[in-house]
Design a protein around this motif. Sequence first.
Motif, mmCIF file in Angstrom:
data_model
loop_
_atom_site.group_PDB
_atom_site.id
_atom_site.type_symbol
_atom_site.label_atom_id
_atom_site.label_comp_id
_atom_site.label_asym_id
_atom_site.label_seq_id
_atom_site.Cartn_x
_atom_site.Cartn_y
_atom_site.Cartn_z
ATOM 1 N N CYS A 1 0.782 -1.098 -0.120
ATOM 2 C CA CYS A 1 0.132 -0.002 0.080
ATOM 3 C C CYS A 1 0.903 1.276 0.120
ATOM 4 N N GLU A 2 0.199 2.219 -0.284
ATOM 5 C CA GLU A 2 1.001 3.567 -0.662
ATOM 6 C C GLU A 2 1.538 4.354 0.309
ATOM 7 N N ASN A 3 0.780 4.270 1.661
ATOM 8 C CA ASN A 3 1.327 4.877 2.819
ATOM 9 C C ASN A 3 0.833 4.462 4.027
ATOM 10 N N GLY B 1 4.933 2.461 -0.953
ATOM 11 C CA GLY B 1 4.782 3.585 -1.743
ATOM 12 C C GLY B 1 3.976 2.936 -3.039
ATOM 13 N N TYR B 2 3.881 3.917 -4.232
ATOM 14 C CA TYR B 2 2.912 3.646 -5.223
ATOM 15 C C TYR B 2 3.595 3.428 -6.528
ATOM 16 N N LEU C 1 1.102 11.778 -1.477
ATOM 17 C CA LEU C 1 1.033 10.840 -2.444
ATOM 18 C C LEU C 1 2.620 10.523 -2.713
ATOM 19 N N LEU C 2 3.529 11.344 -2.505
ATOM 20 C CA LEU C 2 4.889 11.029 -2.603
ATOM 21 C C LEU C 2 5.820 11.239 -1.268
ATOM 22 N N SER D 1 9.470 2.425 -4.446
ATOM 23 C CA SER D 1 8.417 1.515 -4.042
ATOM 24 C C SER D 1 8.859 0.122 -4.673
ATOM 25 N N VAL D 2 9.392 0.040 -5.919
ATOM 26 C CA VAL D 2 9.821 -0.959 -6.374
ATOM 27 C C VAL D 2 10.822 -1.737 -5.766
ATOM 28 N N ASP D 3 11.859 -1.262 -5.281
ATOM 29 C CA ASP D 3 12.782 -1.724 -4.297
ATOM 30 C C ASP D 3 12.026 -2.281 -3.157
ATOM 31 N N VAL D 4 11.257 -1.860 -2.425
ATOM 32 C CA VAL D 4 10.701 -2.068 -1.239
ATOM 33 C C VAL D 4 9.808 -3.316 -1.615
#
Length: 527
Positions: free
Chosen positions: A281-283, A305-306, A497-498, A504-507
């Motif tokens: 999820c984003e946050n 992150g997204y 949002l950021l 996010s891809v690394d996570v």
Amino acid sequence: MTEQIVPNVAGTLTDLSARLQTLEEQLSAITQKLQISEEIQVETVQFFVNLHNEQQQGFAILQEQVRATADQFGEVTVNTMTELNESLQTVLREFGTLLVRTGNGLHSQIHHVKQTANLVLRNIPSRQERIRCLFLVQSVTMWDAFADVYARMVEEPLFDPIVCSLNVSQLGSANFTGEADVSEFLKSQGIPHLRFGMEDSFEALDIMKSLQPDVIFRQQFWEGGVQPGFQTGEITFARLCLIPYAALIIQTHNDGPEGSDLYSPAWYDQFFHRMAWRIFCENAEMRETFLKPRRHDAGKIVVSGYPKFEKLLKAKGQGQWPIPERGERAYRVVWAPHHSVRGGLGFGVFDRMAMEMLAWARSQPDIEFVLKPHPALTEGLVRAKVMTEEQARDYFKAWSALPNCAICDGLYGELFDASDLMITDGISFLTEYPLFDKPLVYFESGCHVPFNALGHKANAASHVVRDFASLKSAVLSYKGGAPWKFEAERAALKEALLPGGRSSVDVIIENIAEGIHSERQAIRSAG
């Protein structure tokens, strides 16, 4: 004479009840066998055939005996026939209850056996070192949420990503189409993929199981738009991972008054959510939303992150506009209507502005308009009885015929970058278009489900209008050079949002790798 009829019929009823009792005992035995072998499902089907035949034969015998007795002893009194009818109805009700109870029990047993088998498959030690991940793709517009994750997995020796193209049903209409379009898009992007466009999705399920994936990504967490073979209950033989394709900006059930019909757990507590191995999820706020119903293990909800936002930001400076230049550069407007017209989430206002937009576009050649409809817009219009399919096609044909208008499907980052302004009635674009730092005019329907905290930030960062005249005035004002009045609000939205930090891809990549490694080690140690 009538006294002799009742004993005969009563005897038949007793005999029929005995048959039903015997069949119920047979069912119990079959149900126990169901836990041993899937072949018993065939026996169960045959059982229901026999059960139906027994029912028909029993009632036929009963009716024949009544007729024969009546012929022998004369006319039956009305009271006697009433008693017979009541007795017959009692048997029917009891038989119906038995069938319902039988069906529910079998459904539960089959579901239990299937899920147990899937979990066993999931925990069989992998014979491959690489982590095999299947990406089930049924929507081109949702691909940006997967794109960078897939690209990184292609580069990482530890991963073996496989993309599969699927059909989709818009708004759960049960009309599954579109696989060919998805396949063509993937081909255009140079992405090798398996094509699962067969009508019988269980054929594809067999192929998926033979691939023995460790992880499955599915774009939609709702079941209605997904063919039966790809639904959650069928694919739990692998670890299910969710990367949301849109930011949640509407209130959930737990945010609203208890028992309110306005709120729905549709975004955070579907069967897919419950069975997922990881939800990215984003946050932190979104993570708390997922944890509210207390049905999810906190360890599987990961703040990453997204990826879609990061992918959209890469489109900056790469703008592509679908209308060829016609001399002096025109002012460029994206019109993005939502599908929820006259119902559902209630954001859509296409019915209140479509004809005005067409007339405006005809009369304003110095503005170029690109219609970016929600993929389910036509289905939404038909369902709301705003237009028939033919009327919708005619409208889009009339729109495309104008020299300063076009329709754009598919990915849209480059479209946003090339534009000057957006008109929309929600939902996703209220958070996505502000990333490009351009004016966004939001047509407020006045009847949609309430915003959550993020939704209020997105609303505050938009120029809100409530009628077409105000919308047109706002667009012409920005076309004339009026400054954007919501810079601070847009900055606050982008901060939410950021949040910054790691990619996010690394996570996502690291979390999956660590999780699979830990599970493999545990399984091998236990063995």
